[in-house]
Design a protein around this motif. Structure first.
Motif, PDB file in Angstrom:
ATOM      1  N   ARG A  17      16.097 -20.268  24.271  1.00 17.20           N
ATOM      2  CA  ARG A  17      17.008 -20.594  23.166  1.00 17.20           C
ATOM      3  C   ARG A  17      17.012 -22.091  22.883  1.00 17.20           C
ATOM      4  O   ARG A  17      17.048 -22.507  21.721  1.00 17.20           O
ATOM      5  CB  ARG A  17      18.423 -20.103  23.502  1.00 17.20           C
TER       6      ARG A  17
ATOM      7  N   ASP B 247      13.975 -22.966  20.986  1.00 15.00           N
ATOM      8  CA  ASP B 247      14.031 -22.500  19.589  1.00 15.00           C
ATOM      9  C   ASP B 247      15.059 -23.266  18.764  1.00 15.00           C
ATOM     10  O   ASP B 247      15.241 -22.979  17.568  1.00 15.00           O
ATOM     11  CB  ASP B 247      14.379 -21.007  19.550  1.00 15.00           C
TER      12      ASP B 247
ATOM     13  N   GLU C 223      18.310 -23.224  19.208  1.00 14.99           N
ATOM     14  CA  GLU C 223      19.579 -22.520  19.084  1.00 14.99           C
ATOM     15  C   GLU C 223      20.665 -23.243  19.883  1.00 14.99           C
ATOM     16  O   GLU C 223      20.392 -23.951  20.839  1.00 14.99           O
ATOM     17  CB  GLU C 223      19.438 -21.081  19.608  1.00 14.99           C
TER      18      GLU C 223
END
Length: 256
Positions: free
Chosen positions: A68, A71, A73
């Motif tokens: 995450r 990415d 996020e």
């Protein structure tokens, strides 16, 4: 989710890296401590339960969290994950290096010995050498410095690992593929050779705070090479005065 929390985690779980980080400039500490706290958290997970599945799940949580972060996020308000995400994003730390570190820790969950010397070497490369490289890169080391920096991290990781052999054995692990004195001496010699190669290389001073975490490597590996029986005896460590003085001396002289 402050830097102070990361510092507390490192102080409790990795005293050597804590001392070396506190000896670094303040800006470097803000980079090193989240990375070191991440390493402490991952390293302790294989020991939190006698149930391998629970340990595997905890390590998988970190792999998922790293994915995450990679990415872009937003991660949960976690004492280590949030500061780590900031360092990763601000300093462009490669996620594959951190992920490989987590995967390598799966070996610690089980009681199977390393298959051979190469497996042990890969384990140290993924854990200690990988962490050293990630920290040095985050501090500004160029990409072409990776071989030498990994050499330094590998030697330091081997030294730490050899000091931990008695505890690993007491916990039911088989830490060395070959525990015969001749094999242990040869392993220590390999570490000394890699440390020597790293010290001959031109490593930028910006990376020194990351490398200084392994300031004890030369002394430990020399003792293991000269008297490999000291490894299972647990007598590789120097005195507390010598340990701290060695770091202070290298810091004062601008060495690692």
């Amino acid at each position: 989710m402050s830097l102070a929390t990361c510092a507390e985690i490192v102080q409790r779980g990795d005293p050597d890296r804590f001392l070396s980080a506190m000896a670094a400039p303040i800006e470097a500490r803000s980079v090193l401590l989240p990375l070191y706290a991440f390493n402490v958290e991952v390293a302790r997970l294989p020991w939190i339960s006698p149930e391998p599945m629970i340990c595997e799940m905890r390590l998988q949580w970190w792999r998922d969290t790293l994915a995450r972060i990679g990415d872009g996020e937003t991660v949960a308000a976690h004492d280590v994950a949030a500061p780590l995400a900031r360092v990763v994003h601000d300093r462009h730390v490669p996620m594959d290096v951190l992920d490989r570190l987590v995967v390598a820790r799966q070996w610690d969950i089980y009681r199977d010995p390393f298959e051979n010397d190469a497996a042990l070497h890969d384990y140290i490369d993924a854990t200690a050498a990988g962490l050293t490289w990630a920290a040095a890169l985050a501090l500004g080391a160029p990409a072409d410095g990776e071989p030498a920096i990994r050499d330094a991290g590998w030697a330091a990781g081997l030294a730490t690992y050899l000091r931990a052999v008695p505890e690993l054995t007491a916990r039911g692990r088989k830490p060395l593929p070959n525990a015969q004195p001749e094999a242990v001496a040869q392993l220590a010699r390999l570490g000394l050779n890699r440390l020597k190669a790293a010290r001959r290389a031109e490593i930028p001073r910006a990376a020194y705070p990351a490398l200084r975490a392994g300031w004890r490597a030369g002394e430990t590996l020399s003792r293991a090479h000269k008297a490999p029986i000291r490894v299972p005896q647990g007598s590789l460590a120097e005195s507390e005065f010598s340990r701290r003085a060695g770091l202070m001396w290298r810091t004062a002289l601008g060495r690692w």
